[in-house]
Motif scaffolding. Structure first.
Motif, PDB file in Angstrom:
ATOM      1  N   UNK A  44      -1.387  11.318   0.019  1.00  0.00           N
ATOM      2  CA  UNK A  44      -1.348  10.208  -0.940  1.00  0.00           C
ATOM      3  C   UNK A  44      -0.061  10.298  -1.771  1.00  0.00           C
ATOM      4  N   UNK A  45       0.294  11.541  -2.157  1.00  0.00           N
ATOM      5  CA  UNK A  45       1.501  11.733  -2.965  1.00  0.00           C
ATOM      6  C   UNK A  45       2.744  11.266  -2.206  1.00  0.00           C
ATOM      7  N   UNK A  46       2.711  11.419  -0.876  1.00  0.00           N
ATOM      8  CA  UNK A  46       3.874  10.993  -0.074  1.00  0.00           C
ATOM      9  C   UNK A  46       3.740   9.549   0.393  1.00  0.00           C
ATOM     10  N   UNK A  47       2.708   8.863  -0.107  1.00  0.00           N
ATOM     11  CA  UNK A  47       2.441   7.465   0.262  1.00  0.00           C
ATOM     12  C   UNK A  47       2.265   7.314   1.776  1.00  0.00           C
ATOM     13  N   UNK A 220       3.315   4.017  -8.394  1.00  0.00           N
ATOM     14  CA  UNK A 220       3.327   4.669  -9.712  1.00  0.00           C
ATOM     15  C   UNK A 220       2.220   4.098 -10.595  1.00  0.00           C
ATOM     16  N   UNK A 221       1.998   2.795 -10.460  1.00  0.00           N
ATOM     17  CA  UNK A 221       0.937   2.170 -11.270  1.00  0.00           C
ATOM     18  C   UNK A 221      -0.440   2.685 -10.861  1.00  0.00           C
ATOM     19  N   UNK A 472      -3.782  -0.295   6.198  1.00  0.00           N
ATOM     20  CA  UNK A 472      -4.061  -0.386   4.763  1.00  0.00           C
ATOM     21  C   UNK A 472      -2.893   0.205   3.974  1.00  0.00           C
ATOM     22  N   UNK A 473      -2.520  -0.479   2.909  1.00  0.00           N
ATOM     23  CA  UNK A 473      -1.420   0.038   2.101  1.00  0.00           C
ATOM     24  C   UNK A 473      -1.844   1.314   1.373  1.00  0.00           C
ATOM     25  N   UNK A 474      -0.982   2.340   1.364  1.00  0.00           N
ATOM     26  CA  UNK A 474      -1.321   3.568   0.631  1.00  0.00           C
ATOM     27  C   UNK A 474      -0.967   3.454  -0.851  1.00  0.00           C
ATOM     28  N   UNK A 475      -0.463   2.288  -1.264  1.00  0.00           N
ATOM     29  CA  UNK A 475       0.114   2.200  -2.609  1.00  0.00           C
ATOM     30  C   UNK A 475      -0.811   1.635  -3.667  1.00  0.00           C
ATOM     31  N   UNK A 476      -1.863   0.931  -3.245  1.00  0.00           N
ATOM     32  CA  UNK A 476      -2.593   0.132  -4.222  1.00  0.00           C
ATOM     33  C   UNK A 476      -3.973   0.710  -4.562  1.00  0.00           C
ATOM     34  N   UNK A 477      -4.493   0.293  -5.708  1.00  0.00           N
ATOM     35  CA  UNK A 477      -5.824   0.710  -6.161  1.00  0.00           C
ATOM     36  C   UNK A 477      -6.896  -0.080  -5.403  1.00  0.00           C
TER      37      UNK A 477
END
Ligand code: HEM
Length: 495
Positions: A44-47, A220-221, A472-477
């Motif tokens: 997750x940290x590396x997206x 980041x959000x 699926x995007x790894x970036x979003x909530x």
């Protein structure tokens, strides 16, 4: 002289970080070692993976355990709950009061309006704010919202001829749900489904991208929201951007009565402050469009990939329409679309909007002892400290073959035959914090589905896509697709 001191400080810092990764072992619990900064969430940290996919991996790698002690980002000790009985205790049973808070970080000074969202509020304040909203979704109130949904469906129908060649499903779905919520909440026409699509419009320009991975800040959000208030402070994160907060306040101030949620709130028995009214409007708007839009896009995608399911849905649409003079847009007809509703729930099982529910312990309690699966060794009961995050891994549970045979298959029948879901299905959460807007979410998505498919079939825009899963995007909530969902419509030949 400075060099040895610097080395010593580095060593102390490293030892501290490594020691933190031993938090659970020091309590006699086996579990993965937590790496400095990333804990067990390196991917997750590396997206590389979404947070739900990381939890799914931890869940499936520990089949014998009731819960897994692990480390979230920044090496924060957390507990991932696997056992159904424990999940029930936490969501609806005796432990609800011990972990009644959602683990999300929103600064009430920067985010005045978002802090009124029951999802974010806690304690007595949560109870009061939630009660205000629950009153808006009674069956009779829901019937009163139907005309707003029907008007949006008429505009959606007019869009169909433009969608025969191909369209991005999430974009169309967001236009539809924004059109609905603007009308349901404020009684406003948001012009999101007008033919002059390029005409600039705040609803589309500001709200449509809000939960999407398009912004470079998305990751980041998400980290600020779920893991680190400090990072949120550094980047000045706001759940609702300031310009949007001002706009919502203006919309609330300029409201002009009518039959809509805001008006019903203003007339409610409890007198609401200006901030509370604007806060509720913000909650209803933000919670009202994105999750439903994602669900509509995913159900269309699954139907496009599963011809037989779509055939059965068409059959139901035809039968119900026949019983109602060709008219599907009334309460009676919509409530008879049981297979359509089952298809929506099944799409939500496969693609939950929230990939995990994350609760924070507010009163220390004990988790029962558990057997360590691999080594058949009994561990003692675990004391959960105040502040510890409990992860309820929705996506992992929804894809667990022990609970859902052939879990990746899209089979709406599962939801026709099994009314007792327990905590196997958490698409809307469960218990006292369960989604209060569920019925509105299902109403608008079902009405849109019936509108789009009554006379048309949905197909993948590209036949080769059939084999490929949506990424699926790894970036979003909230769950979002990485590259969009591309579909097309075709007029049905036989009816
Ligand atoms: C298909 C559409 C929707 C989905 C999948 C969905 C899903 C969820 C989920 C998973 C939760 C968290 C539950 C928990 O913490 O146990 C939630 C909470 C919530 N939802 Fe929804 N939702 C949808 C539509 C809506 C709509 C239309 C509204 C209102 C207009 C709404 C308002 C809320 C609110 C206010 C909460 C916070 C409840 C609380 O913490 O007490 N949702 N939703």
């Amino acid at each position: 002289m400075w060099l040895p001191l610097l080395c010593l400080l580095c060593l102390i810092a490293l030892a501290t970080l490594l020691w933190q990764g031993n938090h659970w072992r020091s309590r006699g619990l086996k579990g993965p070692f937590g790496w400095p900064l990333v804990g067990n969430m390196l991917d997750f940290a590396l997206a590389r993976r979404s947070y739900g996919q990381v939890y799914e991996q931890i869940y499936s790698q520990n089949p014998g355990l009731k819960y897994v002690a692990f480390y979230r980002l920044f090496n924060e000790p957390a507990i991932l709950v696997r056992d159904q009985e424990l999940l029930r205790h936490i969501l609806v049973g005796s432990h609800f009061v011990d972990c009644a808070e959602n683990a999300v970080h929103v600064d009430p000074r920067r985010d005045v309006l978002a802090s009124h969202n029951p999802f974010i509020a806690s304690g007595d304040r949560w109870r009061i704010l939630r009660a205000d909203l629950v009153a808006l979704f009674t069956p009779s109130r829901l019937r009163q919202t139907l005309p707003h949904v029907v008007s949006a469906c008429q505009l959606l129908r007019a869009q169909i001829p433009l969608k025969l060649e191909g369209f991005e499903a999430k974009d169309l779905a967001t236009r539809f749900t924004l059109q609905v919520v603007a009308s349901v909440v404020f009684g406003l026409d948001a012009h999101c489904l007008d033919r002059e699509e390029e005409c600039p419009n705040r609803w589309l320009q500001w709200l449509a991208p809000l939960f999407q991975p398009s912004s470079k800040w998305s990751w980041l959000e998400t980290v600020s929201l779920l893991h680190s208030p400090r990072l949120g402070w550094i980047i000045g994160h706001r759940y609702v951007p300031l310009q949007m907060q001002r706009w919502f306040r203006d919309l609330v101030a300029g409201r002009s009565g009518g039959d809509n949620l805001l008006q019903w709130l203003a007339e409610s028995k409890r007198t609401l402050t200006k901030d509370e009214l604007a806060g509720h409007a913000t909650t209803l708007l933000l919670e009202g469009y994105e999750t439903s839009a994602m669900l509509l896009a995913f159900v269309l995608y699954e139907l496009a990939r599963n011809e037989e399911v779509q055939r059965r849905l068409h059959q139901e649409l035809d039968e119900v329409a026949q019983r109602h003079d060709g008219q599907l847009m009334d309460t009676a007809a919509l409530s008879q679309l049981r297979y359509a509703e089952a298809a929506l729930l099944e799409a939500l099982r496969l693609h939950p909007a929230m990939q995990a529910l994350q609760k924070r312990c507010t009163k220390s309690f004990r988790l029962p002892a558990q057997k360590s699966g691999c080594e058949s060794e009994t561990e003692s009961a675990l004391q959960v400290d105040v502040g510890t995050v409990l992860v309820l891994p929705v996506q992992a549970i929804h894809l667990d073959p022990d609970m859902w045979p052939e879990p990746k298959q899209f089979r709406p029948e599962r939801f026709l035959q099994q009314p007792q879901m327990g905590c196997r299905f958490l698409g809307f959460g469960a218990g006292a914090r369960m989604c209060p807007g569920m019925r509105l979410g299902l109403l608008q998505t079902k009405a849109a589905l019936a509108t789009l498919l009554q006379d048309h079939c949905v197909l993948l825009a590209d036949r080769d896509q059939d084999q490929v899963e949506v990424e699926v995007s790894p970036l979003t909530f909230l769950t979002a697709s990485k590259r969009g969902i591309w579909l097309r419509l075709e007029r049905r030949s036989t009816q």
